[in-house]
Each structure stands twice: as structure tokens, then as C-alpha cells.
Design a protein around this motif. Structure first.
Motif, PDB file in Angstrom:
ATOM      1  N   ASN A 193      37.431  89.212 -30.509  1.00  0.00           N
ATOM      2  CA  ASN A 193      35.813  88.951 -30.971  1.00  0.00           C
ATOM      3  C   ASN A 193      34.991  88.861 -29.779  1.00  0.00           C
ATOM      4  N   LEU A 194      33.757  89.805 -28.888  1.00  0.00           N
ATOM      5  CA  LEU A 194      33.741  89.198 -27.987  1.00  0.00           C
ATOM      6  C   LEU A 194      32.753  88.258 -27.861  1.00  0.00           C
ATOM      7  N   ASN A 195      32.690  87.871 -27.456  1.00  0.00           N
ATOM      8  CA  ASN A 195      32.389  86.109 -26.344  1.00  0.00           C
ATOM      9  C   ASN A 195      31.250  86.360 -25.761  1.00  0.00           C
ATOM     10  N   PHE A 196      30.796  87.312 -25.163  1.00  0.00           N
ATOM     11  CA  PHE A 196      29.423  86.732 -24.313  1.00  0.00           C
ATOM     12  C   PHE A 196      28.905  88.561 -24.610  1.00  0.00           C
ATOM     13  N   ARG A 197      27.739  88.740 -24.698  1.00  0.00           N
ATOM     14  CA  ARG A 197      26.693  89.567 -25.045  1.00  0.00           C
ATOM     15  C   ARG A 197      25.177  89.765 -23.982  1.00  0.00           C
ATOM     16  N   GLN A 198      25.601  89.463 -22.671  1.00  0.00           N
ATOM     17  CA  GLN A 198      24.389  90.406 -22.027  1.00  0.00           C
ATOM     18  C   GLN A 198      23.717  88.546 -22.812  1.00  0.00           C
ATOM     19  N   PRO A 199      24.354  86.714 -21.731  1.00  0.00           N
ATOM     20  CA  PRO A 199      23.141  85.826 -22.475  1.00  0.00           C
ATOM     21  C   PRO A 199      21.948  85.841 -21.557  1.00  0.00           C
ATOM     22  N   TYR A 200      21.939  86.356 -20.265  1.00  0.00           N
ATOM     23  CA  TYR A 200      21.049  86.012 -19.520  1.00  0.00           C
ATOM     24  C   TYR A 200      20.027  86.687 -19.530  1.00  0.00           C
ATOM     25  N   LEU A 201      20.195  87.593 -21.154  1.00  0.00           N
ATOM     26  CA  LEU A 201      18.670  88.145 -20.928  1.00  0.00           C
ATOM     27  C   LEU A 201      18.119  87.998 -22.140  1.00  0.00           C
ATOM     28  N   SER A 202      18.423  86.197 -22.529  1.00  0.00           N
ATOM     29  CA  SER A 202      17.443  85.923 -23.823  1.00  0.00           C
ATOM     30  C   SER A 202      16.757  85.734 -23.166  1.00  0.00           C
ATOM     31  N   ALA A 203      15.490  85.986 -25.012  1.00  0.00           N
ATOM     32  CA  ALA A 203      14.225  85.222 -24.380  1.00  0.00           C
ATOM     33  C   ALA A 203      14.229  83.724 -24.969  1.00  0.00           C
ATOM     34  N   SER A 204      14.846  83.799 -25.639  1.00  0.00           N
ATOM     35  CA  SER A 204      15.162  82.266 -26.116  1.00  0.00           C
ATOM     36  C   SER A 204      16.064  81.273 -26.141  1.00  0.00           C
ATOM     37  N   VAL A 205      16.384  79.713 -26.424  1.00  0.00           N
ATOM     38  CA  VAL A 205      17.531  79.511 -26.087  1.00  0.00           C
ATOM     39  C   VAL A 205      18.491  79.377 -27.716  1.00  0.00           C
ATOM     40  N   PRO A 206      17.969  79.673 -29.029  1.00  0.00           N
ATOM     41  CA  PRO A 206      18.269  80.664 -29.786  1.00  0.00           C
ATOM     42  C   PRO A 206      19.028  81.352 -29.575  1.00  0.00           C
ATOM     43  N   GLU A 207      18.685  82.063 -28.916  1.00  0.00           N
ATOM     44  CA  GLU A 207      19.151  83.615 -29.042  1.00  0.00           C
ATOM     45  C   GLU A 207      20.258  83.406 -27.740  1.00  0.00           C
ATOM     46  N   PHE A 208      20.187  82.937 -27.088  1.00  0.00           N
ATOM     47  CA  PHE A 208      21.056  82.451 -25.680  1.00  0.00           C
ATOM     48  C   PHE A 208      22.733  81.689 -26.470  1.00  0.00           C
ATOM     49  N   TRP A 209      22.265  81.165 -27.553  1.00  0.00           N
ATOM     50  CA  TRP A 209      23.180  80.405 -28.081  1.00  0.00           C
ATOM     51  C   TRP A 209      24.053  81.806 -29.072  1.00  0.00           C
ATOM     52  N   ARG A 210      23.572  82.892 -29.658  1.00  0.00           N
ATOM     53  CA  ARG A 210      24.082  83.840 -29.545  1.00  0.00           C
ATOM     54  C   ARG A 210      24.615  84.542 -29.623  1.00  0.00           C
ATOM     55  N   ARG A 211      24.437  84.997 -28.045  1.00  0.00           N
ATOM     56  CA  ARG A 211      24.736  85.639 -26.700  1.00  0.00           C
ATOM     57  C   ARG A 211      25.982  85.168 -25.700  1.00  0.00           C
ATOM     58  N   TRP A 212      26.055  83.900 -25.970  1.00  0.00           N
ATOM     59  CA  TRP A 212      26.798  82.918 -25.135  1.00  0.00           C
ATOM     60  C   TRP A 212      27.910  82.487 -25.437  1.00  0.00           C
ATOM     61  N   HIS A 213      29.582  82.521 -25.356  1.00  0.00           N
ATOM     62  CA  HIS A 213      30.649  81.661 -25.722  1.00  0.00           C
ATOM     63  C   HIS A 213      30.069  81.618 -27.839  1.00  0.00           C
ATOM     64  N   ILE A 214      30.099  82.957 -28.079  1.00  0.00           N
ATOM     65  CA  ILE A 214      30.075  83.300 -29.285  1.00  0.00           C
ATOM     66  C   ILE A 214      31.117  83.225 -30.414  1.00  0.00           C
ATOM     67  N   SER A 215      31.893  82.518 -29.377  1.00  0.00           N
ATOM     68  CA  SER A 215      33.551  81.729 -30.837  1.00  0.00           C
ATOM     69  C   SER A 215      32.886  80.716 -30.704  1.00  0.00           C
ATOM     70  N   LEU A 216      32.660  79.744 -29.748  1.00  0.00           N
ATOM     71  CA  LEU A 216      32.542  78.477 -29.922  1.00  0.00           C
ATOM     72  C   LEU A 216      30.794  77.952 -31.059  1.00  0.00           C
ATOM     73  N   SER A 217      29.682  79.200 -30.887  1.00  0.00           N
ATOM     74  CA  SER A 217      29.162  78.378 -31.352  1.00  0.00           C
ATOM     75  C   SER A 217      28.792  78.428 -32.412  1.00  0.00           C
ATOM     76  N   SER A 218      29.644  79.656 -33.033  1.00  0.00           N
ATOM     77  CA  SER A 218      29.691  80.442 -34.306  1.00  0.00           C
ATOM     78  C   SER A 218      30.603  79.577 -34.689  1.00  0.00           C
TER      79      SER A 218
END
Length: 490
Positions: A265-290
Motif C-alpha cells: 500500500n502507498l505510505n506517503f502522498r505528498q504530505p507537505y502539501l497538506s492544508a491541515s494537520v489532520p490532512e497531513f496524517w492522511r498523507r504521512w506514514h499512512i500505514s501507521l496512522s491507519s
């Protein structure tokens, strides 16, 4: 064994060649042997710990599959959780809790005796494969997944070498069916996997390891560099270093698995383009946050409970996430900062919407998003200070001095210091700027959604020119001293 080592450069082609040369029935056994060899090349004795986790969880899952109710399955779930989490506690957290209790007792002037500290070396990847196995056990207990009948396939699921030591943390429902399928030699798939591995290697040795040469002197001795501009430079450098390091590892892991016919599964999806901290955690280390969302946050009640309880759940999950990363108050502070940001972001959402309407920003979504991206990037970069600092005291010192020296930036002292630093690290600064710029352009600001898709649509001449250019950049600008990946310590 590191992905960026000569050892792996010999190991991986040999495994791939044997894998496709062998009859299908022998391929999974080969991967299992290769995975244990991969792990044992670091410290052979800890392969026994990996094997013990595998045996216990396989048997627990098998026994639960024979029981009709959750109540009947619960003792086996408890046994598995106690074993896995107990192992993590002994190897990773015992000394931290021991020292913390002693410090608290001394602060309160209570009588205490110091028991012996455990002189255990933390097994590489123990947090990753433990969480992967725990996720499998919980899924079987909940009835979301059928227990795996083949011990060999389950052992391979736990120990599969591309993601064994630093993820992504895969789910049984995603990976176990792939181990049951026959994977044929597919030229296009193999080329795609190799491209992904090469790009991950570039991000590791050219971007992350070059930036480390700038970051380490400042963060390892922050009191020798109390000037704000230098601390900000080091913080920004680490922000991109950890992205290049961890996403580079993930790209190499996904690429290696793809060569063999498996998809992570994809684990990163352009995390530094997140417009909020909740969005950051949907984009950074996705396997751990999920993983934390599904196995901790939702069982605690998630957002289905009252607001106060939901906020407490969020904060608890991120404190646990911080502790998962390391047995240090710095990681707890890092997790707490992110948890606090998520709570405030959720609580303030109605007020933000009203403010956007009043100021007219609601009619300019791009401008509003750009502001959100800049604010989120600043918050995330600041939190990385606590993640990288060697101690909580160092993190607080850096935080307190971020704004110092800016008024005298044109003065002789600060200007001279920055000049000396830039002259001393001129090659690293130039290479790091080139690497970060190329990484950002291709992954963030390029006009294509998928780098792989874009490359595959080019002519053969363009593709091979790109391969040659990337190889030259890696060979001539990469740092090749077998630098470990940052997340190996977790």
C-alpha cells in the motif's frame, strides 16, 4: 542489511533470479529463507524473537478460527497481545519507564531503590513486525479475516524482507492472498519496480544523507549554535531529510516487492502539501496512522462519543504514537504536539469556516489552501525539532532560540557565522539544494500525478536518458557510508 549497501546489491538480484527460476511451489520457501537471512545479517540471535512472535500468533489465530464466539476467542487474543506488547515493553520501554519512575521518586523525595537496567539491544524493526502481526490477530478475532492455515505463508507475511524492518505495516487481508498467487516474470512490472527502487535510493543517499551532514552538527550540539537563522536552517533541512529518508525507504521497499510480483500500500502522498494537520496524517506514514485509527482510535470510541471524549481519544492515540516511535520524552512531546494540533483543528473548524466567510477567503479556495499549507508546514517542521533532538532539554533550547539573532542578521556576528557555516558545508548545501529541488519538482510541483506513469509514457530515448542521469546523480552525489535509515531505530 541496508537497502543502500553493497550487501543488498548482491543479495537482491540473486534472490530475484532464483525466485523466477524455481518452480512456483518453491518460491515462497525461498522468500522466507531470504527474509530470515536478511534479518539475521544484522544480529542473528534476534531472529529467534521474530520466529517466536510468528509461532505464537500463528497458533493463536488458528485456535481462534476454531472458536465460534468472541468470548471464546478472547483468551487467545489476550495471550497474543500480552506476548507482543510485553516483548515491546521489555526491549524498548523497560529502561525508559524505570528511569522515569526513579526521577519522579527523586523529585518527590520518596524512598526508592534502583533496580538494574536491562542491557538489551533494540531489535531492528520490532515495532513494525509486531504491529503487523497484532493487526492480523485482531482482524481474526473480530472475524474480519480468516486465519491463515499455512504456517509458511504466515511466517512470510510477518518476515517478508522488503518491509520487515521499516514497513509499510501491511494488513493480512491485503498481503496473504498475494502469497497464495503465482507471480510470473513480467518485464514491465519489473522495470517499474526497479525505477521505484532507484528513485528511493536517490532520495536516501543524495537528499537525506546529504542533508544529514548539515543537520547533525547543529542538532547534536545545539548550544554551540544558538543563532536562530542556523537553527531554522537545520530544522528545515531535517524536515526534508526525514521525508527523503523514510519515503525513500518506502519507495525502495515497494519497488523491491513489485519486482517480485507483490504490491504494498502507498505510505506517503505528498504530505507537505497538506492544508491541515489532520490532512497531513492522511498523507504521512499512512500505514501507521491507519493502523492506529483502526486498532486504537475506533475501539476507544473514535468520534462516536461526546466531543470531550473524542478529543481525549485523539490526544491519547498521538501520545501512544509518539511513544511507539521511541522511548524518550522527546517523542512523547512530538506526539502530544500533533495530537494537540488535531484537537484544536477539529474544535476550531466551525470558527474557521465563519472567519473564511467574513474575510471573503471562502470565495478564494486556492488562496485559502495555500495559507493552510504554509501554516501546516510550519507546525509540522516545528514539531520535528522534538522528534530529532537528542533530549528534551535540547529541543526546548532550540525552540527558545529560533527567533534569536534575526534582528542582527546583517550584523557581523550572525552574518559571519552563516558565511563560515555555508563555506564549510558548501558541497553539502549545493548538493542538498539540487536534490531537494529535483525531489520537490518531480513529486510535488510536477504537472503529472504519477512519476511512474509519466516516465512510462516517454520515448525509449527519454527514459534511458533519465535513467542514466539519475544513476550519475546517485553515483557522484550520493553518500555511500551505509548510513542506516532513520526509522530503523523504531
Amino acid at each position: 542489511m541496508l537497502f543502500n549497501s553493497l550487501h543488498f546489491l548482491v543479495f537482491f538480484p540473486l534472490v530475484v533470479g532464483l525466485y523466477f527460476a524455481l518452480p512456483p511451489r518453491w518460491r515462497n520457501p525461498l522468500l522466507l529463507i531470504a527474509s530470515y537471512y536478511f534479518y539475521m545479517s544484522w544480529r542473528a540471535i534476534y531472529a529467534l524473537l521474530l520466529l517466536a512472535t510468528t509461532v505464537l500468533d500463528y497458533y493463536s489465530g488458528y485456535r481462534m478460527s476454531q472458536l465460534p464466539t468472541k468470548a471464546a476467542r478472547r483468551p487467545w487474543l489476550g495471550l497474543s497481545l500480552a506476548s507482543n506488547l510485553g516483548t515491546l515493553f521489555v526491549f524498548k520501554y523497560f529502561n525508559f519507564f524505570r528511569d522515569s519512575v526513579l526521577q519522579l521518586a527523586e523529585a518527590l523525595h520518596l524512598p526508592h531503590t534502583a533496580g538494574p537496567a536491562l542491557g538489551l539491544l533494540l531489535p531492528v524493526g520490532v515495532s513494525f513486525y509486531t504491529f503487523q502481526s497484532v493487526g492480523y490477530i485482531i482482524d481474526v478475532y473480530q472475524g474480519r479475516l480468516e486465519a491463515e492455515r499455512s504456517f509458511g505463508r504466515f511466517a512470510l507475511f510477518v518476515a517478508f524482507f522488503p518491509q520487515l524492518v521499516a514497513g509499510p505495516i501491511e494488513r493480512g487481508g491485503h498481503m496473504l492472498p498475494q502469497f497464495r498467487r503465482e507471480h510470473t516474470f513480467d518485464y514491465q512490472r519489473i522495470v517499474s519496480g526497479l525505477r521505484l527502487m532507484a528513485w528511493g535510493l536517490f532520495k536516501k543517499v543524495v537528499v537525506a544523507d546529504r542533508l544529514a551532514l548539515l543537520v547533525n552538527p547543529v542538532f547534536n550540539s545545539p548550544r554551540q549554535h544558538p543563532e536562530g537563522p542556523l537553527l531554522v536552517l537545520a530544522t528545515l533541512a531535517f524536515t526534508f531529510q526525514i521525508y527523503g529518508d523514510f519515503s525513500g525507504y518506502t519507495d525502495m521497499a515497494r519497488g523491491a516487492a513489485r519486482v517480485l510480483g507483490f504490491e504494498f500500500n502507498l505510505n506517503f502522498r505528498q504530505p507537505y502539501l497538506s492544508a491541515s494537520v489532520p490532512e497531513f496524517w492522511r498523507r504521512w506514514h499512512i500505514s501507521l496512522s491507519s493502523w492506529f485509527r483502526d486498532y486504537v482510535y475506533i475501539p476507544l470510541g473514535g468520534s462516536r462519543v461526546g466531543p470531550a471524549r473524542a478529543y481525549a481519544n485523539l490526544l491519547a492515540v498521538f501520545l501512544i504514537s509518539g511513544l511507539w516511535h521511541g522511548a524518550n520524552w522527546t517523542f512523547l512531546a512530538w506526539g502530544g504536539l500533533h495530537g494537540l494540533c488535531l484537537v484544536l483543528s477539529t474544535w476550531a473548524r466551525p470558527a474557521r469556516e465563519q472567519l473564511a466567510q467574513l474575510t471573503g477567503l471562502a470565495a478564494h479556495p486556492r488562496l485559502r489552501r495555500a495559507g493552510g499549507v504554509l501554516l501546516t508546514f510550519g507546525l509540522v517542521a516545528y514539531a520535528w525539532i522534538f522528534f530529532r533532538a537528542n533530549s528534551f532539554g535540547d529541543a526546548m533550547f532550540i525552540s527558545q532560540h529560533l527567533l534569536s539573532g534575526w534582528g542582527n542578521l546583517g550584523g557581523r556576528g550572525t552574518a559571519t557565522l552563516l558565511l563560515e557555516f555555508s563555506q564549510h558545508y558548501r558541497p553539502e548545501l549545493a548538493v542538498a539544494a539540487l536534490g531537494v529541488g529535483l525531489m520537490l519538482w518531480l513529486e510535488y510541483f510536477g504537472r503529472v500525478r504519477s512519476l511512474q506513469t509519466w516516465v512510462s509514457t516517454q520515448t525509449a530515448a527519454v527514459r534511458w536518458a533519465g535513467y542514466a542521469g539519475l544513476t550519475i546523480l546517485i553515483l557522484y552525489l550520493g553518500v555511500f557510508n551505509s548510513t542506516s535509515f532513520i526509522y530503523f531505530q523504531f
